[in-house]
Write a protein that holds these residues in place. Structure first.
Motif, PDB file in Angstrom:
ATOM      1  N   LEU A  67     -24.746 -27.978   8.280  1.00 56.12           N
ATOM      2  CA  LEU A  67     -24.078 -27.900   9.580  1.00 56.12           C
ATOM      3  C   LEU A  67     -23.458 -29.256   9.943  1.00 56.12           C
ATOM      4  CD1 LEU A  67     -26.675 -25.746  11.540  1.00 56.12           C
ATOM      5  CD2 LEU A  67     -24.464 -25.013  10.618  1.00 56.12           C
ATOM      6  N   CYS A  68     -24.165 -30.335   9.641  1.00 58.51           N
ATOM      7  CA  CYS A  68     -23.593 -31.669   9.853  1.00 58.51           C
ATOM      8  C   CYS A  68     -22.346 -31.854   8.992  1.00 58.51           C
ATOM      9  CB  CYS A  68     -24.625 -32.741   9.528  1.00 58.51           C
ATOM     10  SG  CYS A  68     -26.045 -32.804  10.629  1.00 58.51           S
ATOM     11  N   SER A  69     -22.379 -31.316   7.789  1.00 56.64           N
ATOM     12  CA  SER A  69     -21.249 -31.452   6.865  1.00 56.64           C
ATOM     13  C   SER A  69     -20.020 -30.714   7.379  1.00 56.64           C
ATOM     14  CB  SER A  69     -21.636 -30.915   5.486  1.00 56.64           C
ATOM     15  OG  SER A  69     -22.677 -31.662   4.925  1.00 56.64           O
ATOM     16  N   VAL A  70     -20.215 -29.532   7.965  1.00 60.13           N
ATOM     17  CA  VAL A  70     -19.091 -28.795   8.540  1.00 60.13           C
ATOM     18  C   VAL A  70     -18.406 -29.635   9.606  1.00 60.13           C
ATOM     19  CG1 VAL A  70     -18.450 -26.791   9.925  1.00 60.13           C
ATOM     20  CG2 VAL A  70     -20.046 -26.522   8.026  1.00 60.13           C
ATOM     21  N   ALA A  71     -19.204 -30.231  10.502  1.00 58.38           N
ATOM     22  CA  ALA A  71     -18.641 -31.065  11.562  1.00 58.38           C
ATOM     23  C   ALA A  71     -17.898 -32.258  10.975  1.00 58.38           C
ATOM     24  CB  ALA A  71     -19.753 -31.530  12.499  1.00 58.38           C
ATOM     25  N   TYR A  72     -18.469 -32.877   9.939  1.00 55.99           N
ATOM     26  CA  TYR A  72     -17.827 -34.053   9.338  1.00 55.99           C
ATOM     27  C   TYR A  72     -16.502 -33.692   8.669  1.00 55.99           C
ATOM     28  CZ  TYR A  72     -16.941 -38.010   6.287  1.00 55.99           C
ATOM     29  OH  TYR A  72     -16.333 -39.058   5.636  1.00 55.99           O
ATOM     30  N   LEU A  73     -16.498 -32.624   7.878  1.00 56.56           N
ATOM     31  CA  LEU A  73     -15.279 -32.234   7.172  1.00 56.56           C
ATOM     32  C   LEU A  73     -14.165 -31.853   8.142  1.00 56.56           C
ATOM     33  CD1 LEU A  73     -16.873 -30.143   4.280  1.00 56.56           C
ATOM     34  CD2 LEU A  73     -15.813 -32.406   4.091  1.00 56.56           C
ATOM     35  N   LEU A  74     -14.518 -31.203   9.242  1.00 61.52           N
ATOM     36  CA  LEU A  74     -13.519 -30.875  10.254  1.00 61.52           C
ATOM     37  C   LEU A  74     -13.000 -32.132  10.932  1.00 61.52           C
ATOM     38  CD1 LEU A  74     -15.128 -27.709  11.897  1.00 61.52           C
ATOM     39  CD2 LEU A  74     -13.124 -27.785  10.401  1.00 61.52           C
ATOM     40  N   ALA A  75     -13.889 -33.090  11.195  1.00 61.40           N
ATOM     41  CA  ALA A  75     -13.494 -34.324  11.881  1.00 61.40           C
ATOM     42  C   ALA A  75     -12.515 -35.149  11.056  1.00 61.40           C
ATOM     43  CB  ALA A  75     -14.727 -35.147  12.226  1.00 61.40           C
ATOM     44  N   VAL A  76     -12.728 -35.195   9.732  1.00 62.08           N
ATOM     45  CA  VAL A  76     -11.847 -36.000   8.875  1.00 62.08           C
ATOM     46  C   VAL A  76     -10.700 -35.182   8.294  1.00 62.08           C
ATOM     47  CG1 VAL A  76     -13.745 -37.556   8.276  1.00 62.08           C
ATOM     48  CG2 VAL A  76     -13.248 -35.606   6.782  1.00 62.08           C
ATOM     49  N   ARG A  77     -10.651 -33.889   8.635  1.00 62.71           N
ATOM     50  CA  ARG A  77      -9.607 -32.993   8.123  1.00 62.71           C
ATOM     51  C   ARG A  77      -9.540 -33.045   6.602  1.00 62.71           C
ATOM     52  NH1 ARG A  77      -4.625 -33.978  12.487  1.00 62.71           N
ATOM     53  NH2 ARG A  77      -5.849 -33.440  14.351  1.00 62.71           N
ATOM     54  N   MET A 194     -12.583 -37.067  -5.343  1.00 67.89           N
ATOM     55  CA  MET A 194     -12.493 -36.961  -3.894  1.00 67.89           C
ATOM     56  C   MET A 194     -13.393 -38.017  -3.276  1.00 67.89           C
ATOM     57  SD  MET A 194     -14.886 -33.595  -3.028  1.00 67.89           S
ATOM     58  CE  MET A 194     -14.087 -32.481  -4.192  1.00 67.89           C
ATOM     59  N   PRO A 195     -13.222 -38.351  -2.002  1.00 72.26           N
ATOM     60  CA  PRO A 195     -14.119 -39.315  -1.358  1.00 72.26           C
ATOM     61  C   PRO A 195     -15.578 -38.912  -1.533  1.00 72.26           C
ATOM     62  CG  PRO A 195     -12.254 -38.858   0.067  1.00 72.26           C
ATOM     63  CD  PRO A 195     -12.151 -37.890  -1.090  1.00 72.26           C
ATOM     64  N   ALA A 196     -16.417 -39.884  -1.867  1.00 75.44           N
ATOM     65  CA  ALA A 196     -17.809 -39.585  -2.207  1.00 75.44           C
ATOM     66  C   ALA A 196     -18.547 -38.879  -1.083  1.00 75.44           C
ATOM     67  CB  ALA A 196     -18.530 -40.885  -2.576  1.00 75.44           C
ATOM     68  N   GLN A 197     -18.256 -39.272   0.166  1.00 76.99           N
ATOM     69  CA  GLN A 197     -18.965 -38.648   1.278  1.00 76.99           C
ATOM     70  C   GLN A 197     -18.595 -37.175   1.440  1.00 76.99           C
ATOM     71  OE1 GLN A 197     -16.946 -41.198   1.350  1.00 76.99           O
ATOM     72  NE2 GLN A 197     -15.559 -41.216   3.123  1.00 76.99           N
ATOM     73  N   GLN A 198     -17.430 -36.781   0.924  1.00 81.02           N
ATOM     74  CA  GLN A 198     -17.039 -35.381   1.006  1.00 81.02           C
ATOM     75  C   GLN A 198     -17.694 -34.535  -0.081  1.00 81.02           C
ATOM     76  OE1 GLN A 198     -12.803 -34.716   1.344  1.00 81.02           O
ATOM     77  NE2 GLN A 198     -12.526 -36.402   2.793  1.00 81.02           N
ATOM     78  N   VAL A 199     -18.153 -35.188  -1.156  1.00 81.43           N
ATOM     79  CA  VAL A 199     -18.765 -34.445  -2.258  1.00 81.43           C
ATOM     80  C   VAL A 199     -19.989 -33.686  -1.765  1.00 81.43           C
ATOM     81  CG1 VAL A 199     -19.968 -34.644  -4.462  1.00 81.43           C
ATOM     82  CG2 VAL A 199     -17.899 -35.993  -4.045  1.00 81.43           C
ATOM     83  N   ILE A 200     -20.948 -34.408  -1.203  1.00 82.16           N
ATOM     84  CA  ILE A 200     -22.172 -33.742  -0.767  1.00 82.16           C
ATOM     85  C   ILE A 200     -21.884 -32.773   0.377  1.00 82.16           C
ATOM     86  CG2 ILE A 200     -22.811 -35.585   0.845  1.00 82.16           C
ATOM     87  CD1 ILE A 200     -25.134 -33.373  -1.349  1.00 82.16           C
ATOM     88  N   CYS A 201     -20.886 -33.084   1.194  1.00 82.06           N
ATOM     89  CA  CYS A 201     -20.552 -32.188   2.309  1.00 82.06           C
ATOM     90  C   CYS A 201     -20.051 -30.837   1.799  1.00 82.06           C
ATOM     91  CB  CYS A 201     -19.506 -32.837   3.217  1.00 82.06           C
ATOM     92  SG  CYS A 201     -20.146 -34.199   4.201  1.00 82.06           S
ATOM     93  N   TRP A 202     -19.154 -30.848   0.835  1.00 81.08           N
ATOM     94  CA  TRP A 202     -18.642 -29.590   0.287  1.00 81.08           C
ATOM     95  C   TRP A 202     -19.747 -28.830  -0.440  1.00 81.08           C
ATOM     96  CZ3 TRP A 202     -14.816 -27.194   2.136  1.00 81.08           C
ATOM     97  CH2 TRP A 202     -13.678 -27.854   2.587  1.00 81.08           C
ATOM     98  N   VAL A 203     -20.623 -29.551  -1.119  1.00 79.54           N
ATOM     99  CA  VAL A 203     -21.739 -28.904  -1.808  1.00 79.54           C
ATOM    100  C   VAL A 203     -22.639 -28.192  -0.805  1.00 79.54           C
ATOM    101  CG1 VAL A 203     -23.877 -29.389  -3.075  1.00 79.54           C
ATOM    102  CG2 VAL A 203     -21.736 -30.446  -3.806  1.00 79.54           C
ATOM    103  N   LEU A 204     -22.935 -28.855   0.304  1.00 77.17           N
ATOM    104  CA  LEU A 204     -23.807 -28.269   1.320  1.00 77.17           C
ATOM    105  C   LEU A 204     -23.140 -27.103   2.042  1.00 77.17           C
ATOM    106  CD1 LEU A 204     -25.238 -31.617   2.656  1.00 77.17           C
ATOM    107  CD2 LEU A 204     -26.591 -29.797   1.601  1.00 77.17           C
ATOM    108  N   VAL A 205     -21.837 -27.215   2.261  1.00 77.62           N
ATOM    109  CA  VAL A 205     -21.103 -26.109   2.884  1.00 77.62           C
ATOM    110  C   VAL A 205     -21.094 -24.900   1.956  1.00 77.62           C
ATOM    111  CG1 VAL A 205     -18.825 -25.349   3.646  1.00 77.62           C
ATOM    112  CG2 VAL A 205     -19.712 -27.567   4.383  1.00 77.62           C
ATOM    113  N   LEU A 206     -20.922 -25.144   0.667  1.00 76.20           N
ATOM    114  CA  LEU A 206     -20.966 -24.059  -0.315  1.00 76.20           C
ATOM    115  C   LEU A 206     -22.301 -23.325  -0.269  1.00 76.20           C
ATOM    116  CD1 LEU A 206     -19.751 -22.620  -2.851  1.00 76.20           C
ATOM    117  CD2 LEU A 206     -20.750 -24.453  -4.229  1.00 76.20           C
TER     118      LEU A 206
END
Length: 311
Positions: A67-77, A194-206
């Motif tokens: 859920l934190c990852s969804v917010a982050y990915l939306l914030a950074v587009r 891709m940016p490293a911080q987005q890697v774990i975010c996309w994994v968690l969203v998946l």
């Protein structure tokens, strides 16, 4: 990046070089991850004094971080992952979201944090072996000698502590190591694209379609202590999310095969953290093994490695 810096021993590279930054971020990631085992045991308790269910700890922490990852990915587009990224995302998801946390949570119900830290000390070697196989990273004989020496020290420590008498919990930990290593290799590969911080975010969203409902289904039926919930908060926000921001960036900068060896320090840091958090004893011999491992890692980082280009 100058090709000479990509393959030169890191002690010859400037402090501002990608290799040096990779080691600094890798060390930060290891310190953050070193608390994972004690905090997981704190959250789940023991077989005699259970706290939160291991399945809830493993799946719930991924749901919170997702859920934190969804917010982050939306914030950074963030841009949607490319088609070629999805197999790596799936591999990383299997390893670091489901495999390692769930098996670790089950194992530390049966063995103490020091025991688990010893067995998971095999993680750097497993990561390096998978990186060499899948990412075509090549290392000198000196590098592999240092890696095997680190592994030998960890196994020697296990024998000294009597951890060589394998149990079902040890089997869970060995499988957790293999899955965790696969997740690190997959994440390290993605962090080059891709940016490293987005890697774990996309994994968690998946993983969210599985982890979110599973967290609800495994919600604890009885109250748990404040300490258990504090442990759960740590593994959710740091072990499962923020720690990977530093770790995957480190793997991208320094190469998965080389940076993974910094993690040889992790079991001994976990032991040190387990003393104040869990009240587990720490013998002088443990500190001696820790010093020996530090020396091996320091020597290994001076050996040449080819492969693992930076972004």
């Amino acid at each position: 990046m100058d090709a000479r810096l990509a393959t030169a021993p890191p002690h010859l590279a400037p402090l501002s070089s990608p290799m040096a930054r990779g080691y600094a971020l890798g060390l930060l990631g290891v310190v953050l991850f070193a608390l994972t085992i004690p905090m997981t045991r704190l959250a789940g308790g023991t077989a005699l004094a259970p706290e939160l269910p291991p399945s809830f700890v493993a799946l719930g922490r991924a749901a919170v971080a997702g859920l934190c990852s969804v917010a982050y990915l939306l914030a950074v587009r963030a841009a949607w992952p490319a088609r070629a990224d999805w197999p790596w995302l799936a591999l990383t998801c299997l390893g670091v979201v489901f495999g390692f946390p769930l098996l670790l949570g089950l194992a530390v119900r049966e063995v103490d944090a020091v025991h688990a830290a010893v067995v998971t000390g095999l993680l750097p070697m497993a990561t390096a072996a998978l990186a060499a196989a899948f990412l075509r990273q090549r290392a000198s004989w000196g590098f592999w000698l240092s890696a095997w020496a680190g592994l030998g020290l960890v196994l020697g420590y296990a024998a000294w502590r009597g951890a060589g008498a394998l149990s079902a919990a040890d089997g869970l930990l060995f499988v957790a190591v293999l899955l965790g290593a696969a997740g690190y290799v997959g994440g390290g590969q993605l962090a080059r694209r891709m940016p490293a911080q987005q890697v774990i975010c996309w994994v968690l969203v998946l993983a969210l379609p599985v982890t979110l409902p599973s967290a609800g289904l495994t919600w604890p039926e009885r109250p748990a202590s404040v300490a258990a919930w504090a442990g759960f908060a740590y593994v959710s926000l740091v072990s499962m999310w923020l720690g990977f921001f530093a770790w995957y960036r480190a793997l991208a900068l320094g190469g998965t095969l080389r940076i993974s060896q910094v993690q040889v320090l992790q079991p001994f840091l976990s032991m040190l953290f387990a003393v104040p958090l869990l009240g587990e004893p720490l013998e002088a011999g443990s500190l001696a093994f820790a010093a020996a491992v530090v020396a091996v890692v320091w020597w290994g980082r001076r050996q040449a490695v080819q492969g693992g280009p930076t972004r």
